[in-house]
Every structure is written in C-alpha cells, then in structure tokens.
Design a protein around this motif. Structure first.
Motif, PDB file in Angstrom:
ATOM      1  N   LEU A 166       0.808  -1.208   0.000  1.00 22.77           N
ATOM      2  CA  LEU A 166       0.000   0.000   0.000  1.00 22.77           C
ATOM      3  C   LEU A 166       0.846   1.265   0.000  1.00 22.77           C
ATOM      4  O   LEU A 166       0.470   2.274  -0.614  1.00 22.77           O
ATOM      5  N   ALA A 167       1.982   1.250   0.650  1.00 22.19           N
ATOM      6  CA  ALA A 167       2.820   2.445   0.755  1.00 22.19           C
ATOM      7  C   ALA A 167       3.555   2.772  -0.546  1.00 22.19           C
ATOM      8  O   ALA A 167       4.207   3.819  -0.649  1.00 22.19           O
ATOM      9  N   HIS A 168       3.456   1.876  -1.534  1.00 29.69           N
ATOM     10  CA  HIS A 168       4.112   2.105  -2.829  1.00 29.69           C
ATOM     11  C   HIS A 168       3.091   2.612  -3.837  1.00 29.69           C
ATOM     12  O   HIS A 168       1.994   2.055  -3.924  1.00 29.69           O
ATOM     13  N   PRO A 169       3.410   3.623  -4.584  1.00 34.63           N
ATOM     14  CA  PRO A 169       4.648   4.408  -4.585  1.00 34.63           C
ATOM     15  C   PRO A 169       4.739   5.318  -3.352  1.00 34.63           C
ATOM     16  O   PRO A 169       3.711   5.783  -2.856  1.00 34.63           O
ATOM     17  N   PRO A 170       5.950   5.561  -2.871  1.00 38.74           N
ATOM     18  CA  PRO A 170       6.112   6.465  -1.731  1.00 38.74           C
ATOM     19  C   PRO A 170       5.843   7.903  -2.161  1.00 38.74           C
ATOM     20  O   PRO A 170       5.903   8.242  -3.350  1.00 38.74           O
ATOM     21  N   GLY A 171       5.562   8.739  -1.220  1.00 37.52           N
ATOM     22  CA  GLY A 171       5.267  10.124  -1.540  1.00 37.52           C
ATOM     23  C   GLY A 171       3.847  10.276  -2.057  1.00 37.52           C
ATOM     24  O   GLY A 171       3.064   9.334  -2.097  1.00 37.52           O
ATOM     25  N   VAL A 172       3.516  11.494  -2.447  1.00 45.11           N
ATOM     26  CA  VAL A 172       2.157  11.789  -2.879  1.00 45.11           C
ATOM     27  C   VAL A 172       1.986  11.491  -4.364  1.00 45.11           C
ATOM     28  O   VAL A 172       2.906  11.649  -5.165  1.00 45.11           O
ATOM     29  N   MET A 173       0.786  11.035  -4.729  1.00 43.77           N
ATOM     30  CA  MET A 173       0.421  10.793  -6.118  1.00 43.77           C
ATOM     31  C   MET A 173      -0.757  11.702  -6.474  1.00 43.77           C
ATOM     32  O   MET A 173      -1.716  11.829  -5.705  1.00 43.77           O
ATOM     33  N   PHE A 174      -0.679  12.324  -7.618  1.00 41.84           N
ATOM     34  CA  PHE A 174      -1.784  13.107  -8.159  1.00 41.84           C
ATOM     35  C   PHE A 174      -2.304  14.078  -7.087  1.00 41.84           C
ATOM     36  O   PHE A 174      -1.515  14.807  -6.488  1.00 41.84           O
ATOM     37  N   ALA A 224      -3.766  14.841   1.302  1.00 46.36           N
ATOM     38  CA  ALA A 224      -2.927  14.313   2.379  1.00 46.36           C
ATOM     39  C   ALA A 224      -2.388  15.445   3.240  1.00 46.36           C
ATOM     40  O   ALA A 224      -2.356  15.355   4.477  1.00 46.36           O
ATOM     41  N   ASN A 225      -1.971  16.524   2.598  1.00 47.75           N
ATOM     42  CA  ASN A 225      -1.443  17.666   3.351  1.00 47.75           C
ATOM     43  C   ASN A 225      -2.547  18.393   4.111  1.00 47.75           C
ATOM     44  O   ASN A 225      -2.345  18.809   5.252  1.00 47.75           O
ATOM     45  N   MET A 240     -11.395  12.166   7.523  1.00 45.52           N
ATOM     46  CA  MET A 240     -11.291  10.709   7.498  1.00 45.52           C
ATOM     47  C   MET A 240      -9.882  10.271   7.116  1.00 45.52           C
ATOM     48  O   MET A 240      -9.338   9.309   7.678  1.00 45.52           O
ATOM     49  N   ILE A 241      -9.268  10.958   6.177  1.00 48.76           N
ATOM     50  CA  ILE A 241      -7.862  10.687   5.844  1.00 48.76           C
ATOM     51  C   ILE A 241      -6.980  10.955   7.059  1.00 48.76           C
ATOM     52  O   ILE A 241      -6.032  10.203   7.347  1.00 48.76           O
ATOM     53  N   ALA A 242      -7.319  12.012   7.795  1.00 49.65           N
ATOM     54  CA  ALA A 242      -6.516  12.403   8.952  1.00 49.65           C
ATOM     55  C   ALA A 242      -6.509  11.337  10.038  1.00 49.65           C
ATOM     56  O   ALA A 242      -5.526  11.225  10.798  1.00 49.65           O
ATOM     57  N   ARG A 274      -3.214   6.702   3.206  1.00 52.53           N
ATOM     58  CA  ARG A 274      -3.980   5.836   2.297  1.00 52.53           C
ATOM     59  C   ARG A 274      -4.814   4.778   3.013  1.00 52.53           C
ATOM     60  O   ARG A 274      -5.752   4.237   2.416  1.00 52.53           O
ATOM     61  N   ILE A 275      -4.502   4.466   4.249  1.00 51.02           N
ATOM     62  CA  ILE A 275      -5.132   3.314   4.900  1.00 51.02           C
ATOM     63  C   ILE A 275      -6.636   3.507   5.090  1.00 51.02           C
ATOM     64  O   ILE A 275      -7.415   2.550   4.969  1.00 51.02           O
ATOM     65  N   MET A 276      -7.084   4.717   5.359  1.00 46.98           N
ATOM     66  CA  MET A 276      -8.520   4.910   5.562  1.00 46.98           C
ATOM     67  C   MET A 276      -9.290   4.714   4.260  1.00 46.98           C
ATOM     68  O   MET A 276     -10.443   4.257   4.275  1.00 46.98           O
ATOM     69  N   ALA A 277      -8.672   5.043   3.136  1.00 45.54           N
ATOM     70  CA  ALA A 277      -9.310   4.775   1.844  1.00 45.54           C
ATOM     71  C   ALA A 277      -9.508   3.278   1.651  1.00 45.54           C
ATOM     72  O   ALA A 277     -10.542   2.834   1.134  1.00 45.54           O
ATOM     73  N   VAL A 278      -8.522   2.487   2.076  1.00 45.04           N
ATOM     74  CA  VAL A 278      -8.649   1.034   1.999  1.00 45.04           C
ATOM     75  C   VAL A 278      -9.824   0.560   2.839  1.00 45.04           C
ATOM     76  O   VAL A 278     -10.680  -0.212   2.374  1.00 45.04           O
ATOM     77  N   LEU A 279      -9.890   1.007   4.079  1.00 50.68           N
ATOM     78  CA  LEU A 279     -10.906   0.510   5.007  1.00 50.68           C
ATOM     79  C   LEU A 279     -12.316   0.901   4.570  1.00 50.68           C
ATOM     80  O   LEU A 279     -13.229   0.073   4.596  1.00 50.68           O
ATOM     81  N   VAL A 280     -12.508   2.154   4.159  1.00 54.71           N
ATOM     82  CA  VAL A 280     -13.855   2.545   3.745  1.00 54.71           C
ATOM     83  C   VAL A 280     -14.207   1.940   2.389  1.00 54.71           C
ATOM     84  O   VAL A 280     -15.376   1.652   2.110  1.00 54.71           O
ATOM     85  N   GLY A 281     -13.198   1.705   1.541  1.00 53.61           N
ATOM     86  CA  GLY A 281     -13.467   1.045   0.268  1.00 53.61           C
ATOM     87  C   GLY A 281     -13.963  -0.374   0.463  1.00 53.61           C
ATOM     88  O   GLY A 281     -14.928  -0.804  -0.185  1.00 53.61           O
ATOM     89  N   VAL A 282     -13.329  -1.105   1.373  1.00 47.96           N
ATOM     90  CA  VAL A 282     -13.766  -2.475   1.667  1.00 47.96           C
ATOM     91  C   VAL A 282     -15.122  -2.442   2.381  1.00 47.96           C
ATOM     92  O   VAL A 282     -16.000  -3.280   2.109  1.00 47.96           O
ATOM     93  N   ALA A 283     -15.308  -1.496   3.291  1.00 45.63           N
ATOM     94  CA  ALA A 283     -16.596  -1.386   3.979  1.00 45.63           C
ATOM     95  C   ALA A 283     -17.723  -1.127   2.988  1.00 45.63           C
ATOM     96  O   ALA A 283     -18.834  -1.665   3.129  1.00 45.63           O
TER      97      ALA A 283
END
Length: 496
Positions: free
Chosen positions: A47-55, A61-62, A93-95, A109-118
């Motif tokens: 999940l942490a790949h790619p490192p840093g921010v995307m798009f 995130a900031n 929610m990202i926070a 990114r982890i909260m996006a994973v959790l709510v996506g699966v939910a």
C-alpha cells in the motif's frame, strides 16, 4: 373507528405485498467474509508504494495533516488558513489514518482502503436485501472488489472513495428503511389499527440514511444528487406501502406525511452537513471565519455571523466550481466515462528496473474494461426489464446509477473541467445493474435456458477477474517491461 381499510378480504393481499424483513443466511456471511477478505488483502499489498504523494494526494494528504494541527486547512508558508472548495469530512477521514500511522504514504492511504472495503460489504448487504440471493450479493461484491477504478481510488488519499462510502451506506439504510416501514404497516393491518393515522414508530433507518447522505455532501457536494433521489425514493416507498396496506385513498392519505418527511430528511441532512465544519466553527483562523465582522468593521462576530460567514464561504466555493474551466490533459466528459474514453494517469515512473532493458511503472485510474464496457448494455437491458416487469428494484438501481453521471452533463456547455473518477459514486449501482441482468438470466424457468444463463454468469465473472489480473500491474505501479505496458493500452493514446 375509521380505518380506511378495504376489508378483511384484503388482509391476505396486504400480507403478500408488504412481507416481512428477511434475515441474512449463514451463506451470506461466509461469502461476505471471503470477498471482504479478498478485497482487503488486494488493497493492503504494498500500500505504501509508490512512496510520496500521487496526483491530488498533494492536496488532500497535506490538508488532512493541517486539520490535525490547526482544525482547518493551512498554508504553512504564510501562517494563514488556506482557501479550499471541498467540505472537510473526507480530509478528516484521511486524517484518522495519519493520526494512527503517521504522516506517510501508508498513513494517508489506509482509511481509503478501510472505507473502500466497507463499501463493498455494505453493497453486498444491500444486494441481498434487494434480490434475496447470496449468489447475486456475492457477485456484486466481487465485481466491485475487482474493479480497477475502485481498486486504485481505495488505495490513495482522494475524496471520491469516501463520498462513495457514505452514498452506499445511505442506500443500504434506505433499503432497510423501506423494509421496516412496510413491516410496521403490516403490523398495523394485522392488528386492525387505524390505517388513516397509523402509528409506525420512529424510523431510525430513515434518520440514519438522512445523516449518511448529509455526510456524503460533507465530502463532496455531488452527494446532493443522491439526497434528492433518496428523498424521492422514500416518498415512492411510503406511498407504495400505504397502497399495499389497502388504504382506499392511499395517495391523499400519504401525501401530507410524505411531504413532511421530505422536509424532515432535508433538515436532518443539512444538520449533519453543517456539523462536519466543526473545526472551522471552533477555529478563529478558518478562511472567511470572521468575514462579516471584518468587512463591516465590527469588533467581534454577532450571534448569527458564523452561519453567515459559512454561507458566504459556500457562495464563493460554488462560484469556483461553476467557473472551473482550466484545461487538464486528463479531463474527460461524462459521455466518455462508461466508455473508458479518458482514464487518469495517477503515477508514472519510466526509470524503474525489471527483467527487460526498458521498463516502466504506472498507476492508471482505469476501470476494469470487461466490467465497464458491460455497463451500457446492462443499463439498456435493465430499463427494458424495469418496464416489462414493473419492478421497483430495477427502477431504483437504474435511478441510482444515473444519478452519479447524468447531472454532470449539465456542466458540459460551460466546459467545466471534469474527470473520470467523478463517476465512482455511480459504480456500485452500475454493478447492481449488471447483477440484476445476470439474475434475470439465471432465473429463466426453462432448464436449458437456466444452464445457459449459469454459463454466461460464471463466464462473465471469470472474464472480469482475468481482466483485472491482466491490468493489475498498471493499477499498482508494478515494474513491467515497456512493451508489456504498451500492450495494455487498448485504446492507444486515449489511455496514455
């Protein structure tokens, strides 16, 4: 006592029409555990790949970190609040992930994973409620789990996955609300109660979905279309339940309660929406937080000024959204979305190493083609089935699918900048449209037709799974040979 009921002869008909809520079978829970586990595992891998921010993670995130530190979005260079045009709930929610796991790519990114699966689990529950079939519910969940757009957006810190989550939650609660209201109507009929002024109790599910859809608007304003749709759907459900209960003048009898509940739902949703701005209300530094006092040379806010300032904030944000026409190389129009006419390159690294001389890694926001290219024929078939069968479920799914896409067409004359991922809230309902059509094929009474339907059903789901596996490298930034990357650009420059 005047009941408005047509007589004892209608009692049996009312029982058949109104029915009672069903309970999830054990097979459903097993399927949910399996598919939810598959979806979670796929999204957690690397999940942490790619490192840093995307798009647009560079923004959200900031801004999520700003909310943790200041309660509002912030510009560190100037030490002042930042002007943003999206409500704060998605960033809050990202926070949560950043607070738990740190300010890093995994954390945001982890909260996006959790709510996506939910959202997948909730969609399966709604599908079972609609179709009373574990097989169809499992198919709905698996198809979303293997969709490329959902996969990519549930692995990055953008707002759309959170919007989709609240919309799907509201939809599920809406389905439960319908069941609960019909069951309570049946109890009134069976007990011989007054059907002109029935005591149906507090509709907790209705209050729940009103709050959920208000929170959807608290992520992005496009949740408003689902608020309007669900209010209309609740009105239709209530009138249908009144009619099924055998009330003679069902339209007149249900009109006042329907209008009353319509305004109540809007009020509840608005209250939920305003509360997502709590950080802005509690801060003295929020953008436009003291706008009225500052522009009128007042020493401090009047009692009503916080709401006045928030309304002004929304007025300027609305003006921004309606005049946003800055060209972008990955912008697209709503008519292109179901055709995959212009996906979005989220990440691109041509300097990675692999087994070939020239390699590349990409995250391409692209729906699984076999799945997305089946949506248009599924919608056409669903429309025909809705008319032929007079099936309210089909109309509900069709309306929910279109509510996430059709309103965007009104922005085309102004050439507003739009992107493919705006279609994400519609995707669960597009999948339900496919599942409904597959269910119609499976339900064919003739043995040979049922066998053929089963083959089509299984073959289709397998084709989607294989297609997802084929495109997985460019969903996950896996380093692959450049030629292999080119092979996956089925529409050439439109995808590159």
């Amino acid at each position: 006592m005047t009941t408005g009921f047509r007589g004892d002869a209608a009692l049996g008909s009312a029982r058949r029409r109104l029915g009672r809520p069903g309970r999830f079978p054990r097979s459903f829970w097993l399927a949910t555990l399996l598919i939810g586990g598959i979806a979670l595992a796929l999204r957690l891998v690397n999940l942490a790949h790619p490192p840093g921010v995307m798009f647009d993670e560079v923004y959200y995130a900031n801004e999520a970190q700003d909310l943790l530190q200041h309660g509002v979005e912030w510009v560190p260079e100037s030490g002042q609040a930042e002007y943003v045009v999206h409500p704060p709930l998605g960033k809050w929610m990202i926070a949560v992930g950043e607070q738990l796991f740190g300010y890093n790519s995994f954390g945001w990114r982890i909260m996006a994973v959790l709510v996506g699966v939910a959202a997948i689990v909730l969609l399966m529950a709604a599908a079972w409620r609609l179709f009373r079939s574990t097989l169809l519910a499992a198919a709905a969940g698996l198809l979303v789990a293997l969709d490329g757009m959902h996969f990519v957006l549930s692995r990055m810190a953008l707002l759309d996955i959170f919007l989709m989550f609240w919309v799907v939650l509201a939809f599920y609660l809406l389905v439960l609300d319908r069941e609960q209201r019909r069951a309570r109507w049946l109890a009134v009929v069976e007990s011989g109660g007054d059907t002109l002024r029935p005591r149906l109790g507090i509709p907790w599910y209705r209050i729940g979905w009103a709050v959920a859809i208000g929170l959807a608007c608290g992520v992005k304003w496009s949740g408003l279309w689902y608020l309007l749709l669900f209010v209309a759907a609740a009105a239709v459900f209530d009138m249908g339940a009144c009619r099924s209960a055998g009330v003679r003048h069902w339209f007149a009898a249900s009109l006042v309660p329907v209008i009353g509940w319509g305004f109540a739902i809007l009020g509840i949703a608005l209250f939920a929406y305003i509360n997502v701005w709590w950080g802005w209300f509690l801060s003295d530094d929020g953008y436009f937080r003291h706008w009225y006092a500052a522009t009128h040379n007042l020493p401090h806010d009047r009692f009503i000024d916080p709401l006045v300032n928030l309304i002004h904030y929304h007025d300027t944000a609305y003006a921004f959204h309606t005049t946003l026409d800055k060209p972008h190389r990955y912008q697209s129009w709503p008519w292109q979305w179901l055709l995959l006419g212009r996906p979005v390159a989220i990440y691109w690294d041509p300097g990675v190493s692999c087994s070939a001389d020239r390699c590349t890694a990409e995250v391409l926001l692209l729906g699984t083609p076999v799945l997305w290219w089946s949506f248009l024929p599924a919608l056409a078939t669903l429309t025909w089935l809705a008319i032929a069968r007079r099936d309210g479920r089909a109309w509900l799914v069709l309306a929910a699918a279109l509510a996430g896409i059709v309103p965007w067409f009104q922005s085309m004359p102004e050439h507003r900048t739009m992107f493919y991922f705006y279609a994400l809230p519609a995707e669960p309902f597009l999948v339900l449209a496919v599942v409904y059509v597959l269910g119609a094929l499976l339900g064919a009474p003739h043995a040979r037709r049922r066998f053929a339907g089963s083959m089509i059903f299984g073959g289709y789901v397998l084709a989607v799974a294989l297609c997802f596996a084929y495109f997985y490298p460019i969903y996950s930034a896996t380093a692959i040979p450049y030629t292999a990357w080119l092979d996956r650009l089925w529409l050439g420059n439109r995808w590159a």
